[in-house]
Design a protein around this motif. Structure first.
Motif: not given
Length: 212
Positions: A121, A142-144, A152, A154, A156, A177
Motif C-alpha cells: 500500500e 491506495f492498494s491495487d 483496488a 482506497l 482516506y 475505506y
C-alpha cells in the motif's frame, strides 16, 4: 464499537548527529484495531517494532502483531501473525505544513494456500501544526491488491491530536475505506483515544466505531 487499552514501551537505541536514530517499541493491548476494525476478533494483542529515521527525513520500520480473522468454528486460514515492513520519507513544506509518503508491505506468514492476505500500500499524509500542542492531518492510502484480493482499495481519513502537560494527548480520527472494487462494500469509522506518556512508557485508552 471497539475499545482498547494498551501499554507501550519505547526505547531509543541509537541517536548520534547525522547518523540515523534507531528505536524499539513493545506494546500490549486488549485489542488490535486497524482502521476501525479489530484484527484479533476483540482479543488481546502483543506487538513489537524496530524503526530508524535519518535527519534527511528518510525512515522505515518493521512491525509485528498477532492476528485472528476466523471466529471459533470457522474454516482456519492459518493467519496468526502480521508483519509489516515500511519505508517512507517525511519533509517540511513550511513552518507549519509537512508531507509524509510511505510504502508499506503487509505480510501474514503461515497463511494457508488460497487464503493469502499479503499486499502493499502507498500512503500519503499532509500535516498542519496549528500550534506547538496541536496537529491535524489528512491521509490517503491506495492498494491495487488490497488484502490480497487482486483488486483496488482506497482509504482516506482525517486525524487531529492535542497535547498538554504532563504528557497527555487526546487524538480523534475519521476515516472511510472504499472497498467497493474488492468486496462490493465500503465502511466509515471514527475513533477517539487518550494517551498518558511517562519516560519510556505510555498508556492509551481508545474507542472506535465503524458503520457501512
Amino acid at each position: 464499537s471497539l475499545a482498547a487499552l494498551a501499554a507501550c514501551w519505547s526505547v531509543p537505541l541509537l541517536a548520534d548527529g547525522g547518523r540515523p536514530s534507531i528505536s524499539a517499541n513493545v506494546a500490549l493491548g486488549t485489542d488490535n484495531v486497524f482502521r476501525g476494525v479489530s484484527q484479533t476478533l476483540g482479543g488481546a494483542a502483543a506487538q513489537a517494532s524496530v524503526g530508524f529515521e535519518f535527519p534527511s527525513g528518510l525512515y522505515g520500520y518493521v512491525w509485528g502483531s498477532n492476528v485472528d480473522f476466523v471466529p471459533d468454528g470457522g474454516v482456519d486460514d492459518g493467519a496468526s501473525i502480521e508483519i509489516d515492513s515500511a519505508l517512507g520519507f517525511a519533509t517540511g513544506l513550511s513552518d507549519r505544513w509537512s508531507f509524509d509518503g510511505l510504502l508499506v508491505h503487509y505480510a501474514f506468514p503461515g497463511t494457508l494456500d488460497g487464503a493469502g492476505y499479503d499486499y502493499a500500500e502507498v500512503i500519503a499524509s499532509l500535516r498542519f501544526d496549528s500550534s506547538h500542542a496541536a496537529t491535524h492531518a489528512a491521509t490517503v492510502a491506495f492498494s491495487d491488491d488490497v488484502f490480497g484480493s487482486g483488486r483496488a482499495g482506497l482509504y482516506y481519513g482525517l486525524q487531529s491530536e492535542i497535547r498538554w502537560d504532563p504528557g497527555y494527548a487526546l487524538a480523534a480520527e475519521l476515516g472511510h475505506y472504499d472497498l467497493d472494487d474488492a468486496y462490493g462494500a465500503s465502511y466509515s469509522h471514527a475513533g477517539l483515544s487518550l494517551c498518558r506518556s511517562f519516560d519510556i512508557l505510555s498508556i492509551t485508552l481508545a474507542g472506535t466505531a465503524a458503520s457501512g
